[in-house]
Design a protein around this motif. Sequence first.
Motif, mmCIF file in Angstrom:
data_model
loop_
_atom_site.group_PDB
_atom_site.id
_atom_site.type_symbol
_atom_site.label_atom_id
_atom_site.label_comp_id
_atom_site.label_asym_id
_atom_site.label_seq_id
_atom_site.Cartn_x
_atom_site.Cartn_y
_atom_site.Cartn_z
ATOM 1 N N ILE A 29 0.793 -1.195 -0.032
ATOM 2 C CA ILE A 29 -0.065 0.131 0.024
ATOM 3 C C ILE A 29 0.770 1.288 -0.084
ATOM 4 O O ILE A 29 0.717 2.085 -0.711
ATOM 5 C CB ILE A 29 -0.857 -0.091 1.172
ATOM 6 C CG1 ILE A 29 -2.036 -1.318 1.059
ATOM 7 C CG2 ILE A 29 -1.616 1.535 1.481
ATOM 8 C CD1 ILE A 29 -2.940 -1.411 2.213
ATOM 9 N N PHE A 30 1.945 1.207 0.928
ATOM 10 C CA PHE A 30 2.642 2.514 0.927
ATOM 11 C C PHE A 30 3.635 2.741 -0.256
ATOM 12 O O PHE A 30 3.589 3.823 -0.693
ATOM 13 C CB PHE A 30 3.926 2.067 2.002
ATOM 14 C CG PHE A 30 4.845 3.366 1.977
ATOM 15 C CD1 PHE A 30 4.642 4.541 3.174
ATOM 16 C CD2 PHE A 30 6.129 3.370 1.455
ATOM 17 C CE1 PHE A 30 5.136 5.662 3.031
ATOM 18 C CE2 PHE A 30 7.028 4.460 1.715
ATOM 19 C CZ PHE A 30 6.707 5.419 2.497
ATOM 20 N N SER A 62 1.125 3.972 -2.892
ATOM 21 C CA SER A 62 0.772 5.495 -2.467
ATOM 22 C C SER A 62 1.782 6.609 -2.729
ATOM 23 O O SER A 62 1.701 7.588 -2.921
ATOM 24 C CB SER A 62 0.361 5.682 -1.016
ATOM 25 O OG SER A 62 -0.703 5.018 -0.926
ATOM 26 N N HIS A 63 3.222 5.791 -2.937
ATOM 27 C CA HIS A 63 4.550 6.673 -2.905
ATOM 28 C C HIS A 63 4.528 7.166 -4.463
ATOM 29 O O HIS A 63 5.537 7.749 -4.581
ATOM 30 C CB HIS A 63 5.562 6.041 -2.149
ATOM 31 C CG HIS A 63 6.839 6.668 -2.204
ATOM 32 N ND1 HIS A 63 6.811 7.663 -1.224
ATOM 33 C CD2 HIS A 63 8.106 6.805 -2.820
ATOM 34 C CE1 HIS A 63 7.872 8.326 -1.241
ATOM 35 N NE2 HIS A 63 8.670 7.766 -2.097
ATOM 36 N N TYR A 86 -3.717 3.402 9.556
ATOM 37 C CA TYR A 86 -2.961 3.393 8.613
ATOM 38 C C TYR A 86 -3.573 4.114 7.430
ATOM 39 O O TYR A 86 -2.736 4.750 6.721
ATOM 40 C CB TYR A 86 -2.678 1.820 8.262
ATOM 41 C CG TYR A 86 -1.589 1.392 7.294
ATOM 42 C CD1 TYR A 86 -0.380 1.759 7.632
ATOM 43 C CD2 TYR A 86 -1.805 1.511 6.082
ATOM 44 C CE1 TYR A 86 0.900 1.678 6.847
ATOM 45 C CE2 TYR A 86 -0.828 1.258 5.022
ATOM 46 C CZ TYR A 86 0.627 1.395 5.858
ATOM 47 O OH TYR A 86 1.675 1.566 4.742
ATOM 48 N N ASP A 91 -1.550 6.889 5.605
ATOM 49 C CA ASP A 91 -1.331 6.848 4.158
ATOM 50 C C ASP A 91 -1.941 8.224 3.025
ATOM 51 O O ASP A 91 -1.100 8.591 2.249
ATOM 52 C CB ASP A 91 -2.142 5.400 3.678
ATOM 53 C CG ASP A 91 -1.910 5.331 2.030
ATOM 54 O OD1 ASP A 91 -0.810 5.316 1.872
ATOM 55 O OD2 ASP A 91 -2.927 5.313 1.246
ATOM 56 N N HIS A 97 0.791 10.700 3.883
ATOM 57 C CA HIS A 97 1.836 10.471 3.144
ATOM 58 C C HIS A 97 1.777 11.027 1.763
ATOM 59 O O HIS A 97 2.748 11.437 1.181
ATOM 60 C CB HIS A 97 2.174 9.074 3.112
ATOM 61 C CG HIS A 97 3.101 8.464 2.458
ATOM 62 N ND1 HIS A 97 2.820 7.490 1.232
ATOM 63 C CD2 HIS A 97 4.287 8.597 1.942
ATOM 64 C CE1 HIS A 97 3.725 7.391 0.226
ATOM 65 N NE2 HIS A 97 4.636 7.991 0.850
ATOM 66 N N GLN A 98 0.335 10.952 1.151
ATOM 67 C CA GLN A 98 0.366 11.123 -0.088
ATOM 68 C C GLN A 98 0.443 12.774 -0.364
ATOM 69 O O GLN A 98 0.623 13.288 -1.671
ATOM 70 C CB GLN A 98 -1.153 10.827 -0.652
ATOM 71 C CG GLN A 98 -0.738 9.192 -0.907
ATOM 72 C CD GLN A 98 -2.203 8.692 -1.487
ATOM 73 O OE1 GLN A 98 -2.982 9.431 -2.390
ATOM 74 N NE2 GLN A 98 -2.860 7.554 -0.913
ATOM 75 N N ASP A 126 -11.486 3.559 2.635
ATOM 76 C CA ASP A 126 -10.515 2.422 3.141
ATOM 77 C C ASP A 126 -11.229 1.823 4.410
ATOM 78 O O ASP A 126 -10.936 0.665 4.655
ATOM 79 C CB ASP A 126 -9.150 3.119 3.516
ATOM 80 C CG ASP A 126 -8.312 3.848 2.362
ATOM 81 O OD1 ASP A 126 -8.547 3.309 0.925
ATOM 82 O OD2 ASP A 126 -7.482 4.577 2.548
#
Length: 154
Positions: free
Chosen positions: A17-18, A21-22, A102, A106, A109-110, A126
């Motif tokens: 997932i990370f 998303s990255h 999470y 996430d 993070h985006q 989610d």
Amino acid sequence: MYKILSWIAVVLWMALIFYLSHQPATISNELSSGITEMIVNALEKLASSFQFDIGDLHHIVRKNAHFFAYLTLGILVLNSLRRSGIYGMQSAGIAFLICVLYAITDEVHQLFITGRSGEVTDVLIDSAGAGMGIIVYLIISRLIGWYRNRRTVD
């Protein structure tokens, strides 16, 4: 052994997932566009008389990806908690909390990824996916328990 493997599965799924998303928006868009095109091609073969708006379908594919990624995460986290000796509604609540937290991290993070944004609606999608995964897990485990009990009685 199974407890460790189940937690490794959770960490690997979170890493996937990370990783997704990255990706910058252009790469993420290319990936989901490719999946959307495959779906459109399949749908056109199955129902050639219908016209599909690829833009609408693209949006649906992206949101379903969120839902199913977190549905899977919910199942994996609940399974890991149960293998770690946490049962009942406590395990479901903790699993849901882990997944929601999470999802929030996430989306935050985006905010730092080129062309991406953090969306509250994505956290809600989610969370719905995680909740559904947890419910599916609970239903299946209850059915398995019922079946096993039934077999021992017969």
